[in-house]
Design a protein around this motif. Structure first.
Motif, short mmCIF file in Angstrom:
data_model
loop_
_atom_site.label_atom_id
_atom_site.label_comp_id
_atom_site.label_asym_id
_atom_site.label_seq_id
_atom_site.Cartn_x
_atom_site.Cartn_y
_atom_site.Cartn_z
N UNK A 76 -78.31 -57.26 84.62
CA UNK A 76 -79.21 -56.32 83.93
C UNK A 76 -78.66 -55.87 82.58
N UNK A 77 -77.54 -56.45 82.17
CA UNK A 77 -76.88 -56.16 80.89
C UNK A 77 -76.42 -54.71 80.78
N UNK A 78 -75.98 -54.16 81.89
CA UNK A 78 -75.43 -52.79 81.87
C UNK A 78 -73.94 -52.87 81.56
N UNK A 79 -73.30 -53.89 82.04
CA UNK A 79 -71.87 -54.08 81.80
C UNK A 79 -71.59 -55.57 81.57
N UNK A 80 -70.37 -55.87 81.08
CA UNK A 80 -70.08 -57.27 80.77
C UNK A 80 -69.02 -57.89 81.68
N UNK A 81 -68.57 -57.12 82.68
CA UNK A 81 -67.55 -57.68 83.58
C UNK A 81 -67.75 -57.15 85.00
N UNK A 82 -67.06 -57.80 85.92
CA UNK A 82 -67.10 -57.36 87.33
C UNK A 82 -66.16 -56.16 87.46
N UNK A 83 -66.68 -55.05 87.91
CA UNK A 83 -65.87 -53.83 88.02
C UNK A 83 -65.00 -53.88 89.28
N UNK A 84 -63.96 -53.05 89.25
CA UNK A 84 -63.17 -52.85 90.48
C UNK A 84 -63.59 -51.51 91.09
N UNK A 85 -63.18 -51.28 92.33
CA UNK A 85 -63.51 -50.00 92.99
C UNK A 85 -62.88 -48.85 92.20
N UNK A 86 -61.67 -49.08 91.71
CA UNK A 86 -60.99 -48.05 90.93
C UNK A 86 -61.80 -47.66 89.69
#
Lengths: 205, 169
Positions: A182-192
Motif C-alpha cells: 500500500x506504499x505506507x512503508x518501504x521495508x519489512x518492519x520488526x516487532x521492535x
C-alpha cells in the motif's frame, strides 16, 4: 472490530472502513448477512424527496437511496443439513454491467480469517486458550493486525528481484508486507519497530 | 567553528519533546533538544534528553512501549512474538518466567501502541474491492467471581447448600 453479530457492529465496521479508504468508492462484497447492506446504505446514500402531490395531508418523508457510485454484491451460500448445496452471487446496489462476476468473491477475507485463527490463541477453536476477557481479546487482535500489516511478509505480494545489484546467491524474491504494497512503508518492519515507533511525531527540519 | 574532542554535537532526528505544554510538543526540532546523560537498565544504557524550550528532561523510551518497563526489552519482545505466533498467555508466562499478569500488562500496553500506529499510518488507501466478513469466537461466559458471591449469599440466606451456577440452565 470486536462485538456481537448485529446491525450496530456492521455500522461501526463500515465507518471504520470509510475512515481508511480514499478516492473512488470500491466494490463491497460480503456474505449473505443483510446488516452490511443496511450499514452501507446508511453511510453512502442520497436523500430522495418526493414531489408535492398538491393534496391535503402530511407530505411523504424523504427516502434513503443508494449513492450512484455505491456498488455492493453478496455471495450467498445455501446449506442443507450442514452441507453446502449451492453458491449464488447477488448484486444488491449498483449497475450489474459495472460489476464483473469474478470480482464477487470473499475468498481473500476468508484467508485472512484463517491466518487470524491460526496465529491467535484466543481465536483457535476447541482449545482452552479462548479469551477470558473481552479487553484481552481486543488487545490480542489490535497487536495482531499491526503485525499482519507491517511485519508479516505476504507470500502472494512478493516481488521478483530484477536488478543484479540487489541479487544475492540463492535469493530470487523480495519479501513484501501489505503495508509495503500500500506504499505506507518501504521495508519489512520488526516487532521492535512497531513497539518503538512514535506515532505523532512531526519533523520541522 | 572549533569542534570538541568528541566531534560535532550529535543531532537527534527522531526525538521530540513529550511535554504537552511545550510549543515544540511532538515536533522534531534538533536545535532545542540536547543529550542530558543516561541511566543503566537491564538492556543497556538509556539516553536522557532535555528540551531547552520548556526545560523538560525525558528519556529515549518515552512514547514507546518500553517506557516504565523494568524487564529487559528482549524479554518483552520474545513474549510478544510468542503471543503473535499463537501461544496462549499462560504458556508464554511459563516460558518467559514471568507472572501471567505481567504478560497481560505487556500485551495491553503494546496493543494500545499498535492501534495508534495503525490508525496513524493505515489510512487513505486506494483499493478496488473491499470484502466484508465475520469471524466467530467467544469470551468466557462463566462468571466465577459472581458465582462465588452468589454462593456466599445463598449460604447466608439458606444456611446450607450451594445454588446452581448463574449461567447454568
Amino acid at each position: 472490530m470486536v462485538g456481537p453479530r448485529s446491525q450496530g457492529s456492521a455500522n461501526q465496521l463500515i465507518d471504520r472502513t470509510a475512515y481508511v479508504l480514499c478516492g473512488e468508492l470500491p466494490l463491497f462484497v460480503s456474505d449473505g448477512l443483510d446488516s452490511y447492506g443496511v450499514a452501507l446504505l446508511e453511510r453512502y446514500h442520497v436523500e430522495f424527496h418526493y414531489p408535492p402531490t398538491g393534496k391535503r395531508g402530511r407530505p411523504r418523508s424523504p427516502e434513503k437511496r443508494p449513492a450512484p457510485d455505491l456498488r455492493y454484491a453478496q455471495v450467498v451460500k445455501k446449506r442443507e443439513k450442514g452441507r453446502l448445496v449451492s453458491v449464488s452471487k447477488r448484486i444488491v446496489y449498483g449497475n450489474p454491467s459495472s460489476i464483473a462476476s469474478d470480482d464477487i468473491t470473499t475468498s481473500l477475507v476468508e484467508r485472512v480469517n484463517l491466518t487470524l485463527r491460526r496465529e491467535n490463541s484466543t481465536l483457535q477453536r476447541k482449545t482452552l486458550s479462548f479469551a477470558k476477557d473481552e479487553e484481552e481479546l481486543k488487545a490480542h487482535l489490535a497487536l495482531q493486525v499491526a503485525y499482519y500489516h507491517f511485519v508479516r511478509p505476504h507470500l502472494s505480494l512478493r516481488e521478483e528481484i530484477a536488478g543484479d545489484s540487489e541479487k544475492k546467491p540463492g535469493r530470487r524474491w523480495r519479501k513484501r508486507t501489505p503495508a509495503m504494497s500500500a506504499k505506507i512503508t518501504d521495508h519489512v518492519w520488526s516487532v521492535r519497530e512497531i513497539l518503538t515507533f512514535r506515532p505523532y511525531i512531526t519533523s520541522t527540519n | 567553528m572549533r569542534m570538541g574532542l568528541r566531534g560535532p554535537k550529535p543531532q537527534f532526528f527522531n526525538i521530540a519533546c513529550p511535554n504537552e505544554q511545550c510549543p515544540n510538543y511532538n515536533k522534531v526540532v534538533t536545535s532545542t533538544i540536547v543529550s542530558n546523560g543516561s541511566y543503566p537498565t537491564q538492556s543497556g544504557k538509556v539516553h536522557k534528553f532535555i528540551c531547552h524550550e520548556c526545560g523538560r528532561v525525558f528519556c529515549e523510551r518515552e512514547g514507546t512501549v518500553f517506557y516504565d518497563i523494568r524487564s529487559p526489552t528482549e524479554k518483552v519482545i520474545l513474549a510478544l512474538k510468542l503471543i503473535l505466533k499463537g501461544m496462549s498467555l499462560r504458556a508464554v508466562a511459563e516460558v518467559v518466567e514471568v507472572k501471567l499478569d505481567t504478560v497481560r500488562f505487556w500485551l495491553t500496553k503494546s496493543a494500545v501502541h499498535a492501534e495508534q500506529v495503525n490508525e496513524m499510518l493505515v489510512k487513505e488507501i486506494k483499493v478496488n474491492r473491499v470484502e466484508l466478513d465475520e469471524l466467530w469466537s467467544f469470551v468466557r461466559k462463566k462468571n466465577f467471581r459472581g458465582w462465588q458471591k452468589a454462593r456466599k449469599k445463598g449460604m447466608a440466606h439458606a444456611g446450607s447448600g450451594s445454588p446452581l451456577h448463574p449461567n447454568t440452565d
